[in-house]
Write a protein that holds these residues in place. Structure first.
Motif, PDB file in Angstrom:
ATOM      1  N   VAL A 122      67.214  48.628  45.513  1.00 21.04           N
ATOM      2  CA  VAL A 122      66.565  49.372  44.428  1.00 21.04           C
ATOM      3  C   VAL A 122      65.362  48.564  43.962  1.00 21.04           C
ATOM      4  O   VAL A 122      65.481  47.388  43.623  1.00 21.04           O
ATOM      5  N   GLY A 123      64.201  49.209  43.953  1.00 14.97           N
ATOM      6  CA  GLY A 123      62.964  48.546  43.565  1.00 14.97           C
ATOM      7  C   GLY A 123      62.757  48.509  42.054  1.00 14.97           C
ATOM      8  O   GLY A 123      63.674  48.789  41.274  1.00 14.97           O
ATOM      9  N   ALA A 124      61.538  48.188  41.667  1.00 15.34           N
ATOM     10  CA  ALA A 124      61.171  48.082  40.250  1.00 15.34           C
ATOM     11  C   ALA A 124      61.138  49.462  39.603  1.00 15.34           C
ATOM     12  O   ALA A 124      60.758  50.457  40.229  1.00 15.34           O
ATOM     13  N   LYS A 125      61.530  49.503  38.331  1.00 20.59           N
ATOM     14  CA  LYS A 125      61.510  50.758  37.570  1.00 20.59           C
ATOM     15  C   LYS A 125      60.079  51.102  37.179  1.00 20.59           C
ATOM     16  O   LYS A 125      59.283  50.212  36.877  1.00 20.59           O
ATOM     17  N   GLU A 126      59.784  52.402  37.190  1.00 17.15           N
ATOM     18  CA  GLU A 126      58.485  52.885  36.704  1.00 17.15           C
ATOM     19  C   GLU A 126      58.629  54.307  36.192  1.00 17.15           C
ATOM     20  O   GLU A 126      59.494  55.052  36.649  1.00 17.15           O
ATOM     21  N   ASP A 127      57.799  54.662  35.231  1.00 13.15           N
ATOM     22  CA  ASP A 127      57.799  56.028  34.709  1.00 13.15           C
ATOM     23  C   ASP A 127      56.942  56.898  35.613  1.00 13.15           C
ATOM     24  O   ASP A 127      55.838  56.501  36.006  1.00 13.15           O
ATOM     25  N   ARG A 128      57.470  58.087  35.949  1.00  9.35           N
ATOM     26  CA  ARG A 128      56.731  59.053  36.777  1.00  9.35           C
ATOM     27  C   ARG A 128      56.867  60.433  36.167  1.00  9.35           C
ATOM     28  O   ARG A 128      57.923  60.797  35.652  1.00  9.35           O
ATOM     29  N   ASN A 129      55.809  61.197  36.273  1.00  8.25           N
ATOM     30  CA  ASN A 129      55.838  62.601  35.879  1.00  8.25           C
ATOM     31  C   ASN A 129      56.190  63.400  37.133  1.00  8.25           C
ATOM     32  O   ASN A 129      55.380  63.520  38.047  1.00  8.25           O
ATOM     33  N   LEU A 130      57.417  63.907  37.164  1.00  7.67           N
ATOM     34  CA  LEU A 130      57.904  64.682  38.297  1.00  7.67           C
ATOM     35  C   LEU A 130      57.888  66.168  37.950  1.00  7.67           C
ATOM     36  O   LEU A 130      57.548  66.548  36.831  1.00  7.67           O
ATOM     37  N   MET A 131      58.280  66.999  38.892  1.00 10.66           N
ATOM     38  CA  MET A 131      58.252  68.450  38.680  1.00 10.66           C
ATOM     39  C   MET A 131      59.091  68.873  37.479  1.00 10.66           C
ATOM     40  O   MET A 131      58.781  69.856  36.825  1.00 10.66           O
ATOM     41  N   THR A 132      60.152  68.128  37.201  1.00 14.23           N
ATOM     42  CA  THR A 132      61.064  68.493  36.107  1.00 14.23           C
ATOM     43  C   THR A 132      60.830  67.672  34.844  1.00 14.23           C
ATOM     44  O   THR A 132      61.673  67.656  33.950  1.00 14.23           O
ATOM     45  N   GLY A 133      59.688  66.991  34.776  1.00 15.89           N
ATOM     46  CA  GLY A 133      59.367  66.225  33.578  1.00 15.89           C
ATOM     47  C   GLY A 133      59.240  64.739  33.853  1.00 15.89           C
ATOM     48  O   GLY A 133      59.239  64.287  34.995  1.00 15.89           O
ATOM     49  N   ARG A 134      59.171  63.992  32.780  1.00 22.44           N
ATOM     50  CA  ARG A 134      58.988  62.544  32.863  1.00 22.44           C
ATOM     51  C   ARG A 134      60.342  61.855  33.073  1.00 22.44           C
ATOM     52  O   ARG A 134      61.321  62.164  32.391  1.00 22.44           O
ATOM     53  N   HIS A 135      60.363  60.913  34.028  1.00 25.95           N
ATOM     54  CA  HIS A 135      61.568  60.152  34.343  1.00 25.95           C
ATOM     55  C   HIS A 135      61.202  58.698  34.600  1.00 25.95           C
ATOM     56  O   HIS A 135      60.101  58.409  35.048  1.00 25.95           O
ATOM     57  N   THR A 136      62.141  57.800  34.337  1.00 26.51           N
ATOM     58  CA  THR A 136      62.026  56.427  34.810  1.00 26.51           C
ATOM     59  C   THR A 136      62.802  56.377  36.108  1.00 26.51           C
ATOM     60  O   THR A 136      63.986  56.741  36.152  1.00 26.51           O
ATOM     61  N   VAL A 137      62.114  55.974  37.188  1.00 31.07           N
ATOM     62  CA  VAL A 137      62.717  55.958  38.516  1.00 31.07           C
ATOM     63  C   VAL A 137      62.448  54.611  39.176  1.00 31.07           C
ATOM     64  O   VAL A 137      61.578  53.851  38.744  1.00 31.07           O
ATOM     65  N   ALA A 138      63.190  54.339  40.233  1.00 30.22           N
ATOM     66  CA  ALA A 138      62.968  53.149  41.058  1.00 30.22           C
ATOM     67  C   ALA A 138      63.090  53.572  42.514  1.00 30.22           C
ATOM     68  O   ALA A 138      64.049  54.263  42.879  1.00 30.22           O
ATOM     69  N   ASP A 139      62.116  53.209  43.332  1.00 35.37           N
ATOM     70  CA  ASP A 139      62.201  53.530  44.755  1.00 35.37           C
ATOM     71  C   ASP A 139      63.435  52.869  45.353  1.00 35.37           C
ATOM     72  O   ASP A 139      63.829  51.771  44.944  1.00 35.37           O
TER      73      ASP A 139
END
Length: 106
Positions: free
Chosen positions: A48-65
């Motif tokens: 699991v990589g570093a966390k980052e905020d992304r604007n996805l199709m369903t809204g804003r999420h904090t995700v990690a690659d």
């Protein structure tokens, strides 16, 4: 006597490292960066990589690659946090891009 058959698995398309069980699929109706994607409740043999905020199709999420633990190919992402209440069910779950995984033991 019949052959023993193991669990149905999904593996990294590049090196065949096992990354998830078929039984852990929550939904096949997700969109990834490169097309269709699956939502899984669990993953294995990944980094699991570093966390980052992304604007996805369903809204804003904090995700990690998430990457394959053997060959480091990016396979999708992990939902760390959903900002909208209706999306909270995704927290702690994994997206695997359909084009980045292959079926094993089917």
């Amino acid at each position: 006597m019949g052959e023993l058959v193991g669990p149905r698995l999904y593996s990294c398309y590049k090196c065949r490292n096992h990354v998830s069980l078929h039984d852990d699929i929550i939904s096949k109706a997700f969109q990834g960066r490169h097309g269709r994607a699956f939502l899984f409740s669990h993953a294995m043999n990944i980094v699991v990589g570093a966390k980052e905020d992304r604007n996805l199709m369903t809204g804003r999420h904090t995700v990690a690659d998430i990457s394959c633990g053997d060959c480091n190919e990016v396979l999708g992402w992990k939902y760390e946090r959903a900002f909208e209440a209706s999306q909270k069910y995704k927290e702690g779950k994994f997206i695997f891009e359909k084009s980045k995984i292959v079926k094993e033991n089917w």
